[in-house]
Design a protein around this motif. Sequence first.
Motif, PDB file in Angstrom:
ATOM      1  N   PHE A  53       0.827  -1.199   0.000  1.00  0.00           N
ATOM      2  CA  PHE A  53       0.000   0.000   0.000  1.00  0.00           C
ATOM      3  C   PHE A  53       0.865   1.254   0.000  1.00  0.00           C
ATOM      4  CE2 PHE A  53       1.147   0.117   4.390  1.00  0.00           C
ATOM      5  CZ  PHE A  53       0.927  -1.154   4.900  1.00  0.00           C
ATOM      6  N   VAL A  54       0.287   2.336  -0.513  1.00  0.00           N
ATOM      7  CA  VAL A  54       0.938   3.643  -0.480  1.00  0.00           C
ATOM      8  C   VAL A  54       0.886   4.147   0.944  1.00  0.00           C
ATOM      9  CG1 VAL A  54       0.853   6.017  -1.330  1.00  0.00           C
ATOM     10  CG2 VAL A  54       0.246   4.118  -2.848  1.00  0.00           C
ATOM     11  N   ARG A  55       1.992   4.734   1.406  1.00  0.00           N
ATOM     12  CA  ARG A  55       2.014   5.211   2.781  1.00  0.00           C
ATOM     13  C   ARG A  55       2.899   6.439   2.916  1.00  0.00           C
ATOM     14  NH1 ARG A  55       6.505   5.479   2.096  1.00  0.00           N
ATOM     15  NH2 ARG A  55       8.270   4.196   2.703  1.00  0.00           N
ATOM     16  N   GLY A  56       2.752   7.139   4.050  1.00  0.00           N
ATOM     17  CA  GLY A  56       3.617   8.249   4.395  1.00  0.00           C
ATOM     18  C   GLY A  56       3.276   9.526   3.648  1.00  0.00           C
ATOM     19  N   GLU A  57       4.123  10.527   3.873  1.00  0.00           N
ATOM     20  CA  GLU A  57       3.921  11.827   3.247  1.00  0.00           C
ATOM     21  C   GLU A  57       4.376  11.844   1.799  1.00  0.00           C
ATOM     22  OE1 GLU A  57       6.010  14.540   5.702  1.00  0.00           O
ATOM     23  OE2 GLU A  57       4.706  14.306   7.432  1.00  0.00           O
ATOM     24  N   ASP A  58       5.242  10.910   1.436  1.00  0.00           N
ATOM     25  CA  ASP A  58       5.746  10.827   0.066  1.00  0.00           C
ATOM     26  C   ASP A  58       4.698  10.120  -0.785  1.00  0.00           C
ATOM     27  OD1 ASP A  58       7.120  10.204  -2.307  1.00  0.00           O
ATOM     28  OD2 ASP A  58       9.032  10.263  -1.254  1.00  0.00           O
ATOM     29  N   ALA A  59       4.106  10.831  -1.723  1.00  0.00           N
ATOM     30  CA  ALA A  59       3.013  10.276  -2.525  1.00  0.00           C
ATOM     31  C   ALA A  59       3.436   9.048  -3.310  1.00  0.00           C
ATOM     32  CB  ALA A  59       2.474  11.345  -3.474  1.00  0.00           C
ATOM     33  N   VAL A  62       5.756   3.504  -1.110  1.00  0.00           N
ATOM     34  CA  VAL A  62       4.960   2.301  -0.893  1.00  0.00           C
ATOM     35  C   VAL A  62       5.685   1.377   0.071  1.00  0.00           C
ATOM     36  CG1 VAL A  62       3.862   2.365  -3.166  1.00  0.00           C
ATOM     37  CG2 VAL A  62       5.995   1.104  -2.874  1.00  0.00           C
ATOM     38  N   LEU A  63       4.936   0.531   0.735  1.00  0.00           N
ATOM     39  CA  LEU A  63       5.494  -0.570   1.498  1.00  0.00           C
ATOM     40  C   LEU A  63       4.823  -1.839   1.018  1.00  0.00           C
ATOM     41  CD1 LEU A  63       6.553  -0.760   5.154  1.00  0.00           C
ATOM     42  CD2 LEU A  63       5.257  -2.643   4.150  1.00  0.00           C
ATOM     43  N   GLU A  64       5.644  -2.822   0.638  1.00  0.00           N
ATOM     44  CA  GLU A  64       5.119  -4.037   0.033  1.00  0.00           C
ATOM     45  C   GLU A  64       5.647  -5.271   0.759  1.00  0.00           C
ATOM     46  OE1 GLU A  64       4.736  -2.730  -4.597  1.00  0.00           O
ATOM     47  OE2 GLU A  64       6.763  -3.026  -3.814  1.00  0.00           O
ATOM     48  N   THR A  83      10.897   4.634  -1.125  1.00  0.00           N
ATOM     49  CA  THR A  83      10.691   6.026  -0.717  1.00  0.00           C
ATOM     50  C   THR A  83      11.685   6.918  -1.462  1.00  0.00           C
ATOM     51  OG1 THR A  83      10.190   5.137   1.494  1.00  0.00           O
ATOM     52  CG2 THR A  83      10.384   7.531   1.284  1.00  0.00           C
ATOM     53  N   PRO A  84      11.306   7.475  -2.601  1.00  0.00           N
ATOM     54  CA  PRO A  84      12.244   8.259  -3.417  1.00  0.00           C
ATOM     55  C   PRO A  84      12.877   9.434  -2.691  1.00  0.00           C
ATOM     56  CG  PRO A  84      10.261   7.751  -4.659  1.00  0.00           C
ATOM     57  CD  PRO A  84       9.993   7.341  -3.248  1.00  0.00           C
ATOM     58  N   SER A  85      12.200   9.991  -1.693  1.00  0.00           N
ATOM     59  CA  SER A  85      12.741  11.164  -1.000  1.00  0.00           C
ATOM     60  C   SER A  85      13.788  10.805   0.055  1.00  0.00           C
ATOM     61  CB  SER A  85      11.604  11.934  -0.325  1.00  0.00           C
ATOM     62  OG  SER A  85      10.948  11.126   0.641  1.00  0.00           O
ATOM     63  N   ASN A  86      13.981   9.529   0.334  1.00  0.00           N
ATOM     64  CA  ASN A  86      14.894   9.137   1.403  1.00  0.00           C
ATOM     65  C   ASN A  86      16.317   9.683   1.258  1.00  0.00           C
ATOM     66  OD1 ASN A  86      13.258   7.849   3.227  1.00  0.00           O
ATOM     67  ND2 ASN A  86      13.901   5.776   2.704  1.00  0.00           N
ATOM     68  N   PRO A  87      16.983   9.521   0.112  1.00  0.00           N
ATOM     69  CA  PRO A  87      18.378   9.966   0.019  1.00  0.00           C
ATOM     70  C   PRO A  87      18.569  11.456   0.300  1.00  0.00           C
ATOM     71  CG  PRO A  87      17.868   8.484  -1.785  1.00  0.00           C
ATOM     72  CD  PRO A  87      16.563   8.800  -1.113  1.00  0.00           C
ATOM     73  N   SER A  88      17.695  12.299  -0.264  1.00  0.00           N
ATOM     74  CA  SER A  88      17.872  13.741  -0.115  1.00  0.00           C
ATOM     75  C   SER A  88      17.330  14.285   1.198  1.00  0.00           C
ATOM     76  CB  SER A  88      17.208  14.481  -1.280  1.00  0.00           C
ATOM     77  OG  SER A  88      15.816  14.186  -1.322  1.00  0.00           O
ATOM     78  N   VAL A  89      16.264  13.696   1.725  1.00  0.00           N
ATOM     79  CA  VAL A  89      15.607  14.233   2.915  1.00  0.00           C
ATOM     80  C   VAL A  89      16.093  13.569   4.194  1.00  0.00           C
ATOM     81  CG1 VAL A  89      13.387  14.555   4.075  1.00  0.00           C
ATOM     82  CG2 VAL A  89      13.557  14.861   1.588  1.00  0.00           C
ATOM     83  N   ARG A  90      16.345  12.252   4.143  1.00  0.00           N
ATOM     84  CA  ARG A  90      16.654  11.520   5.371  1.00  0.00           C
ATOM     85  C   ARG A  90      18.031  10.876   5.379  1.00  0.00           C
ATOM     86  NH1 ARG A  90      11.868  10.488   3.201  1.00  0.00           N
ATOM     87  NH2 ARG A  90      10.065  11.453   4.233  1.00  0.00           N
ATOM     88  N   LEU A 238       5.281   0.233  -9.949  1.00  0.00           N
ATOM     89  CA  LEU A 238       3.964   0.726  -9.536  1.00  0.00           C
ATOM     90  C   LEU A 238       3.055   0.825 -10.763  1.00  0.00           C
ATOM     91  CD1 LEU A 238       4.994   3.743  -7.267  1.00  0.00           C
ATOM     92  CD2 LEU A 238       3.807   1.684  -6.477  1.00  0.00           C
ATOM     93  N   PRO A 239       1.761   0.599 -10.609  1.00  0.00           N
ATOM     94  CA  PRO A 239       0.849   0.835 -11.721  1.00  0.00           C
ATOM     95  C   PRO A 239       0.969   2.282 -12.203  1.00  0.00           C
ATOM     96  CG  PRO A 239      -0.262  -0.403 -10.000  1.00  0.00           C
ATOM     97  CD  PRO A 239       1.065   0.027  -9.432  1.00  0.00           C
TER      98      PRO A 239
END
Length: 361
Positions: A53-59, A62-64, A83-90, A238-239
């Motif tokens: 399912f899609v989760r979190g603030e990052d549209a 997903v967690l599968e 989570t595409p934002s992980n490298p730059s944000v976290r 992802l679809p």
Amino acid sequence: MMTKTLLLSQDDIARIIAAVGRDRLMDLIIARLSEGLSRADDATSETPARSGFVRGEDAAGVLEWMPHHQVGQGITIKTVAYTPSNPSVRGAPTITGVVGRFDVISGRLEALTDGIFLTALRTGAASAVASRLLARPDSRVVGLIGTGAQAVTQLHALTRVFPIERVLVFDICRAHQESFRSRVEFLGLSVEAAALPELERNADIICTATSVGVGEGPVLAGEELQGHAHINAVGSDLPGKTELPREVLMSALVCPDHPEQALREGECQQLDRASLGPDLASLCRRPELGAKSQGRLTVFDSTGFALEDHIALDVLLEIANDLGIGTSIQLEHFPKDPLNPYAPSASAGLSMPTSFDVAMS
């Protein structure tokens, strides 16, 4: 008698890499994937398409969960987050996860380990297996579109099965593109930044491993591809998320790793089932199916499926056992009275994990 759970931590994974070496480890995964896929059939294994399912603030996040059942041998389940934002944000990898091995009879957890390294390793190895079956054997130029973590193992794996001499890279993130040189320095190859048309014109093998958003693809035009080019399309998961133009797929032999999954969320979602070529397991069982297409445009639709994780985990567990790496703990609660959750622990009667054997020759 119940046994403890073997934990392989990030330090344990580092010890395995240091002890075995990157090249030998990749060679083992490639060999075991090729062998395991060639033996896979519905009677001995079951690998449902992943779900999540899609989760979190990052549209796009997903967690599968990805399950595989090897009849009579074990069940592997990987939970993986994208989570595409992980490298730059976290400051964290785009792909994170853990992998568990469960006993078929009792259902208890036998082993638990990191899924980040395992995913990168087996994804690179799968592309090497597919490329060896579909690409020209004399392929010397690799083009990489997307230079994140997956690109490292994509290139490494290809160098283990092809005489690679030249590497062309393109990434919309210039920082990732520039740092890629140092991340693959161990390969001793010249890495050149290239515009997409130049990359298409010159590459024998192209790997697309991007974080392109849903509906934002494709990531290459496909107008100047060499007639014999082979593409490993890795990023679609992802679809609605695709990396290749439909026109390229229509003119190519397209081979998915897991047809059902690829039709739902891979490049194959742009096609119908009748347009698909043989899947990766079929290619491994009958290499001649790919060999006759090595002079034409081919695509490996790599969505990643849990049989690959199961095989890669086998290798890591075998090496860990051989080298005495890992920590055995009583993670699950086994009371002395199995009908009373409040009863004292039965840990005093627990034995050590089942032995794994590994052929390192």
